[in-house]
Design a protein around this motif. Structure first.
Motif, short mmCIF file in Angstrom:
data_model
loop_
_atom_site.label_atom_id
_atom_site.label_comp_id
_atom_site.label_asym_id
_atom_site.label_seq_id
_atom_site.Cartn_x
_atom_site.Cartn_y
_atom_site.Cartn_z
N MET A 179 0.73 -1.29 -0.01
CA MET A 179 0.15 0.16 -0.05
C MET A 179 0.88 1.24 0.03
O MET A 179 0.57 2.25 -0.74
CB MET A 179 -0.97 0.04 1.20
CG MET A 179 -0.34 0.32 2.43
SD MET A 179 -1.88 0.52 3.89
CE MET A 179 -1.87 -1.24 4.29
N PHE A 180 2.06 1.50 0.67
CA PHE A 180 2.82 2.37 0.71
C PHE A 180 4.07 2.22 -0.31
O PHE A 180 4.90 3.21 -0.19
CB PHE A 180 3.39 2.52 2.14
CG PHE A 180 2.49 3.08 3.09
CD1 PHE A 180 1.74 4.09 2.96
CD2 PHE A 180 2.03 2.11 4.24
CE1 PHE A 180 0.54 4.40 4.00
CE2 PHE A 180 1.17 2.38 5.02
CZ PHE A 180 0.39 3.57 5.03
N SER A 200 -2.17 4.01 8.01
CA SER A 200 -2.98 3.12 7.35
C SER A 200 -4.43 3.01 7.76
O SER A 200 -4.57 3.04 8.92
CB SER A 200 -2.47 1.70 7.35
OG SER A 200 -3.25 0.91 7.01
N ARG A 211 3.71 8.88 5.25
CA ARG A 211 3.01 8.10 3.86
C ARG A 211 1.70 7.91 4.52
O ARG A 211 1.34 7.22 5.83
CB ARG A 211 3.62 6.74 3.36
CG ARG A 211 5.00 6.96 2.71
CD ARG A 211 5.80 6.13 1.90
NE ARG A 211 6.93 6.49 1.74
CZ ARG A 211 7.48 5.74 0.55
NH1 ARG A 211 7.33 4.65 0.00
NH2 ARG A 211 9.01 5.86 0.21
N TYR A 222 -2.51 6.33 3.59
CA TYR A 222 -3.24 5.50 2.72
C TYR A 222 -4.49 5.09 3.49
O TYR A 222 -4.25 4.62 4.53
CB TYR A 222 -2.66 4.32 2.18
CG TYR A 222 -3.22 3.56 1.19
CD1 TYR A 222 -3.46 3.62 -0.13
CD2 TYR A 222 -3.92 2.56 1.91
CE1 TYR A 222 -4.11 3.11 -1.08
CE2 TYR A 222 -4.91 1.65 0.81
CZ TYR A 222 -4.71 2.10 -0.46
OH TYR A 222 -5.71 1.05 -0.91
N PRO A 223 -5.74 5.04 2.70
CA PRO A 223 -5.81 5.56 1.42
C PRO A 223 -6.55 7.10 1.65
O PRO A 223 -6.44 7.81 2.62
CB PRO A 223 -7.25 4.50 1.10
CG PRO A 223 -7.89 4.71 2.56
CD PRO A 223 -6.79 4.39 3.53
N SER A 262 -0.23 3.45 -5.24
CA SER A 262 -0.37 2.25 -4.43
C SER A 262 -0.41 0.93 -5.02
O SER A 262 -1.24 0.87 -6.06
CB SER A 262 -1.55 2.57 -3.34
OG SER A 262 -1.64 1.39 -2.34
N SER A 284 -9.37 3.76 -4.94
CA SER A 284 -8.26 4.05 -4.07
C SER A 284 -6.84 3.34 -4.80
O SER A 284 -6.61 2.45 -4.42
CB SER A 284 -8.61 3.16 -2.79
OG SER A 284 -7.45 3.63 -1.95
N TYR A 327 -1.52 6.83 -2.72
CA TYR A 327 -0.96 7.24 -1.28
C TYR A 327 -0.34 8.55 -1.28
O TYR A 327 0.06 9.17 -2.43
CB TYR A 327 -0.22 6.19 -0.68
CG TYR A 327 1.17 6.30 -1.11
CD1 TYR A 327 2.30 6.77 -0.52
CD2 TYR A 327 1.44 5.46 -2.35
CE1 TYR A 327 3.57 6.75 -0.95
CE2 TYR A 327 2.87 5.31 -2.64
CZ TYR A 327 3.98 5.86 -2.03
OH TYR A 327 5.00 5.86 -2.47
N LYS A 351 2.56 10.85 -0.13
CA LYS A 351 3.80 10.76 0.54
C LYS A 351 4.45 12.54 0.78
O LYS A 351 4.17 13.09 -0.08
CB LYS A 351 4.91 10.29 -0.62
CG LYS A 351 6.31 10.33 -0.05
CD LYS A 351 7.20 9.72 -1.25
CE LYS A 351 8.55 9.80 -0.84
NZ LYS A 351 9.41 9.30 -2.17
#
Length: 237
Positions: A25-26, A151, A184, A186-187, A218, A226, A229, A231
């Motif tokens: 995800m990241f 997250s 970072r 997400y989402p 991501s 989605s 992400y 950053k």
């Protein structure tokens, strides 16, 4: 009239995700994690901290559930996996299953994560890695971590936490991040599967406060719409 489906959630749900899910995800690389201490914010029952430390990194987790009664919370989190799986079953045609493959494997991953987390957090040797705290005020000194991850909390609960909270929260993540470090998140969508409406303004605030913000791809497809992400590169001294 067509009714738009979305994931229904009252209050903030626990999260039980694995190290591999975090990597995807990241879009994490070894060089992102080997430059100092890592922090997982609103970590819930995720096993990222346990697995990252097992790999030789220095990872910590913070969550308001890490105070008194954590054993009871772990039991509640385990039960919540069944509740969330039942919700997903009713909506599964909306999700991208290319990573998880099936609802059953998704559930199995959640169970494995909470079990790994529980073994780690209840071990006296590792308890200092888990800190009781929450956004928008974290119990850490300035410049404490080289990599800060968040997250499935910020933006996801946009209906419960407004723009002021998100602004304070992002600035707090930047505060605890070392100069030259990274944050970072997400989402970038809410439980309604819509992008956070105030994201543009938030990016401007980040830049004004010395951060460099980027929206990057991501590699954990699942939640509808989605694919990115956030950053943030903290300003270097």
């Amino acid at each position: 009239m067509m009714i738009k489906k979305h994931y229904e959630q009252i209050g903030v749900a626990m999260t039980c995700r694995s190290y591999e899910e975090y990597v995807r995800m990241f879009d994490l690389l070894p060089e992102d994690m080997e430059n100092g201490r890592l922090l997982d914010v609103a970590a819930g029952g995720s096993s990222f901290t346990a697995e990252a430390n097992a790999r030789g990194y220095s990872a910590y987790a913070v969550d308001p559930r890490y105070g008194a009664g954590i054993k009871e919370w772990i039991q509640e989190a385990t039960e919540e996996i069944e509740t969330s799986t039942a919700k997903l079953a009713k909506l599964q045609e909306n999700f991208d299953w290319s990573y998880y493959e099936s609802l059953e494997k998704h559930r199995a991953g959640r169970v494995a994560s909470i079990e790994r987390f529980a073994a780690h957090v209840l071990d006296a040797e590792h308890q200092e890695r888990y800190i009781d705290g929450k956004l928008p005020e974290l119990p850490f000194a300035d410049d404490s971590f080289s990599l800060v991850l968040c997250s499935h909390f910020m933006f996801l609960y946009a209906d419960q936490f407004g723009p002021e909270f998100h602004t304070k929260a992002v600035l707090e993540l930047m505060r605890v991040c070392k100069p030259g470090g990274q944050i970072r998140i997400y989402p970038l969508v809410s439980l309604n599967w819509e992008r956070y409406a105030e994201l543009g303004k938030l990016l401007e605030i980040i830049e004004f406060n010395g951060g460099k913000a980027q929206l990057l791809t991501s590699h954990l497809p699942f939640i509808p719409s989605s694919t990115e992400y956030l950053k943030i590169n903290a300003a270097k001294q």
